[in-house]
Scaffold this motif. Sequence first.
Motif, PDB file in Angstrom:
ATOM      1  N   ILE A 519      54.296  25.319  12.535  1.00  0.00           N
ATOM      2  CA  ILE A 519      54.327  25.673  14.026  1.00  0.00           C
ATOM      3  C   ILE A 519      55.397  26.464  14.182  1.00  0.00           C
ATOM      4  N   ALA A 520      56.792  26.111  13.693  1.00  0.00           N
ATOM      5  CA  ALA A 520      57.953  26.658  13.973  1.00  0.00           C
ATOM      6  C   ALA A 520      57.993  28.101  13.697  1.00  0.00           C
ATOM      7  N   ILE A 521      57.674  28.586  12.478  1.00  0.00           N
ATOM      8  CA  ILE A 521      57.424  30.015  12.021  1.00  0.00           C
ATOM      9  C   ILE A 521      56.663  30.651  12.717  1.00  0.00           C
ATOM     10  N   PRO A 522      55.155  30.515  13.156  1.00  0.00           N
ATOM     11  CA  PRO A 522      54.630  31.460  13.847  1.00  0.00           C
ATOM     12  C   PRO A 522      55.092  31.402  15.354  1.00  0.00           C
ATOM     13  N   THR A 524      58.306  31.124  16.204  1.00  0.00           N
ATOM     14  CA  THR A 524      59.531  32.150  16.247  1.00  0.00           C
ATOM     15  C   THR A 524      59.022  33.710  16.362  1.00  0.00           C
ATOM     16  N   ALA A 525      57.982  33.802  15.479  1.00  0.00           N
ATOM     17  CA  ALA A 525      57.629  35.251  15.449  1.00  0.00           C
ATOM     18  C   ALA A 525      57.012  35.455  16.771  1.00  0.00           C
ATOM     19  N   ILE A 526      56.138  34.580  17.410  1.00  0.00           N
ATOM     20  CA  ILE A 526      55.733  34.762  18.884  1.00  0.00           C
ATOM     21  C   ILE A 526      56.685  35.114  19.797  1.00  0.00           C
ATOM     22  N   LEU A 527      57.787  34.532  19.944  1.00  0.00           N
ATOM     23  CA  LEU A 527      59.190  34.821  20.839  1.00  0.00           C
ATOM     24  C   LEU A 527      59.634  35.983  20.318  1.00  0.00           C
ATOM     25  N   LEU A 528      59.907  36.298  19.152  1.00  0.00           N
ATOM     26  CA  LEU A 528      60.571  37.581  18.822  1.00  0.00           C
ATOM     27  C   LEU A 528      59.724  38.818  19.248  1.00  0.00           C
ATOM     28  N   SER A 529      58.491  38.518  18.894  1.00  0.00           N
ATOM     29  CA  SER A 529      57.439  39.785  19.487  1.00  0.00           C
ATOM     30  C   SER A 529      57.657  39.909  20.951  1.00  0.00           C
ATOM     31  N   ALA A 561      54.927  32.341  27.397  1.00  0.00           N
ATOM     32  CA  ALA A 561      53.828  31.011  27.565  1.00  0.00           C
ATOM     33  C   ALA A 561      53.112  30.508  26.345  1.00  0.00           C
ATOM     34  N   LEU A 562      52.903  31.234  25.367  1.00  0.00           N
ATOM     35  CA  LEU A 562      52.524  30.772  24.175  1.00  0.00           C
ATOM     36  C   LEU A 562      53.401  29.986  23.501  1.00  0.00           C
ATOM     37  N   PHE A 563      54.731  30.732  23.315  1.00  0.00           N
ATOM     38  CA  PHE A 563      55.819  29.901  22.828  1.00  0.00           C
ATOM     39  C   PHE A 563      56.024  28.577  23.357  1.00  0.00           C
ATOM     40  N   LEU A 564      55.740  28.340  24.661  1.00  0.00           N
ATOM     41  CA  LEU A 564      56.060  26.983  25.266  1.00  0.00           C
ATOM     42  C   LEU A 564      54.836  26.244  24.954  1.00  0.00           C
ATOM     43  N   CYS A 565      53.662  26.544  24.854  1.00  0.00           N
ATOM     44  CA  CYS A 565      52.442  25.884  24.266  1.00  0.00           C
ATOM     45  C   CYS A 565      52.483  25.298  23.090  1.00  0.00           C
ATOM     46  N   PHE A 566      52.911  26.103  22.238  1.00  0.00           N
ATOM     47  CA  PHE A 566      53.001  25.745  20.839  1.00  0.00           C
ATOM     48  C   PHE A 566      54.364  24.841  20.693  1.00  0.00           C
ATOM     49  N   GLN A 567      55.267  24.898  21.567  1.00  0.00           N
ATOM     50  CA  GLN A 567      56.316  24.014  21.421  1.00  0.00           C
ATOM     51  C   GLN A 567      55.777  22.470  21.713  1.00  0.00           C
ATOM     52  N   PHE A 643      66.683  27.756  15.672  1.00  0.00           N
ATOM     53  CA  PHE A 643      65.823  27.825  14.585  1.00  0.00           C
ATOM     54  C   PHE A 643      66.406  27.816  13.362  1.00  0.00           C
ATOM     55  N   ALA A 644      67.465  28.458  12.863  1.00  0.00           N
ATOM     56  CA  ALA A 644      68.233  28.294  11.789  1.00  0.00           C
ATOM     57  C   ALA A 644      68.894  27.107  11.778  1.00  0.00           C
ATOM     58  N   SER A 645      69.497  26.428  12.682  1.00  0.00           N
ATOM     59  CA  SER A 645      70.410  25.105  12.677  1.00  0.00           C
ATOM     60  C   SER A 645      69.320  23.810  12.542  1.00  0.00           C
ATOM     61  N   LEU A 646      68.296  24.055  13.161  1.00  0.00           N
ATOM     62  CA  LEU A 646      67.724  22.620  13.303  1.00  0.00           C
ATOM     63  C   LEU A 646      66.396  22.749  12.040  1.00  0.00           C
TER      64      LEU A 646
END
Length: 654
Positions: A519-522, A524-529, A561-567, A643-646
């Motif tokens: 879940i974290a990788i997609p 991250t892609a969503i938020l950077l997009s 909003a999608l980022f928060l839902c996936f989180q 993301f890199a740290s955790l």
Amino acid sequence: GMSTNRVPILLWGTVTVSVSILFALPALTVSCLFLYLDRHFGMHFFDPDHGGQPLLWQHLFWMFGHPWVYIVVLPAMSMASDMLPTMCRRPLIGYTYVAVATVGVGILGFGVWEHHMFAVGLSPISLSFFSGASMVIAIPSAVSVFAWIATMWYGRPVRNTVLLFLVGFIVLFVIGGVDGVVTASAPFDWQVTDSYYIVAHLHYVLIGINVFPVIAGVHYWFPKATGRMMSERLGRWSFWLMFVGFNVAFFPMHFLGLLGMPRRIYTYAPWQGWAMWNLVATIGSFLFATGFLVVLINVWRSYRNGARASANPWGAGTLEWSMSSPPPPYNFAQIPYVASRHPLWEGEIGERRSVLDQGPPLDDGHQAVSTSALDANPTAILPMPGDSLWPFYLSVATLFLFYGLVYDSFVVAGVSAFAVAACMVGWLWPGASIAQFDEPEESRTADEMLASALPVAMSDLSSVPVGAAVEPHPPGQWAMALLIVTEASLFAYLLFSYFYLGVRSPSHWPPFGAPALRIAIPNTAILLSSSGALYWAERRLAANDVARAKWGLMLTMLLGALFLCFQGAEYARTPFTPQSNAYGSAFFTITGLHGSHVFVGLLLLGVVLTMLWRGKLSSERRHFLSNAALYWHFVDAVWIAVFASLYLVPRFLV
């Protein structure tokens, strides 16, 4: 004309303090947040039975606590640097060196927090590094001391109460500074830790270096504030009572510390050999208190019956003494043009001539001149806020918010949080724009620029005529940049805590293995997009393509909003909870705080989108979008670090 090489040293001190607060206070925020979560929600940041570390509290507290010492004393030191030239009838020797030393003290103060922790069992490398850094910090302090001494040596000191307090301050500064250098030696510090030697050092720093120049400042600026002079006779009495009483009270504490008397005790046995020095210290404390009482009596009597003060009773050279005592409510009737560090001494010291009475009056409401950062060249006319009760309402709402949190009354806390938000909106509403000079700055003199009939910045974008120029770098951008500095410091302390707990954890970190990436990788892609979409919206608005800018903003908000839902979905699938252990507490706290920042970013973008729909933004007026975008890009950059740290670092350490 008040350029960076002409401002009083007090400005260098207050700017250094302000910047230090941005970096230091988040450490206290993080430590108090961890403590609150431990006590009220069963988390384990400081619980050694579940992977926490009690020593983490000391690290975070002293990361704030030692810079705080300089936050307290730097303004007082800077006051001394501004008063001493007046009392010595000559400019401060080494102005540039003192300014650099002031900033240097503030910077070095962040690198010596562990010298408060020499006795907790640090590694030899840590002891060596922080011991050396604690000794190095004496260098910029010594620069200021020698500049003050040289100014007195080559000047013509006027022996009055102000000078007495300043000389006393320098003496106490040297004693307190030498104490600090001595305790920077780890072996010696081991002997005097938690003893009365540290009490002596603390008071020489916080009272000797802070209170004495402040009392000097009271005598110095009292005529300007009230129009009356303070009594010299009472002033000298107060100085000698305070100076003698202070040293009699606190200097014997050095001996008490060396004799082994610990701090924080209220009684002791008579055979331990501390009674005589404690008696001496008690006598000194009463003398010091009597001297301070004389200061208060002097203030009260002088305010009522003191001799009338002229505009410049000290013969000072700085700008405030060009006004009457006390100054009129509007301060300067005409904006002065400054050409030197001592505008009122220019005839005596042969510097350029300042113009103090021929500038333009800014009499159309509350206005001020905006100037360039380094050279203080005029750039715009700023509308200033008027009187308002919103700050008072905000303080009351904040008071109830934190009382609700402390006493677990979440209804009170929720209502108060809503009131806090409402008060902030009321205080800041409506936003203001800033009018810019039409002609290039180089082609016009300052007087021409200020005297021209310029449009004053409007209080509402809807009232700004189409085509009117606006300030390219309004204060709002600086405010957002400083907010980002503070929030970046907050996340830096959070990640420091995460790695500290990991290094000190007796078991594998993370105990459940590295978090899943499915879940974290997609996500991250969503938020950077979303940052890419927002950048595209910024470019579209810059090209005055409002329609596409709206679509870009809506896409950004959808991705956020999608980022928060996936989180939220990731939280539901984690094999641990915030109460499982210290790792779970750190993971949910760091990612949760980041999620709250994403939510705030969505609110900001929602406000900007509303302004776009109402037609209040255009290519010339896109500062609201620029500010919101700056915050959003920062939140995305923080997620990369999180993301890199955790998620990634634990995989490399397995």
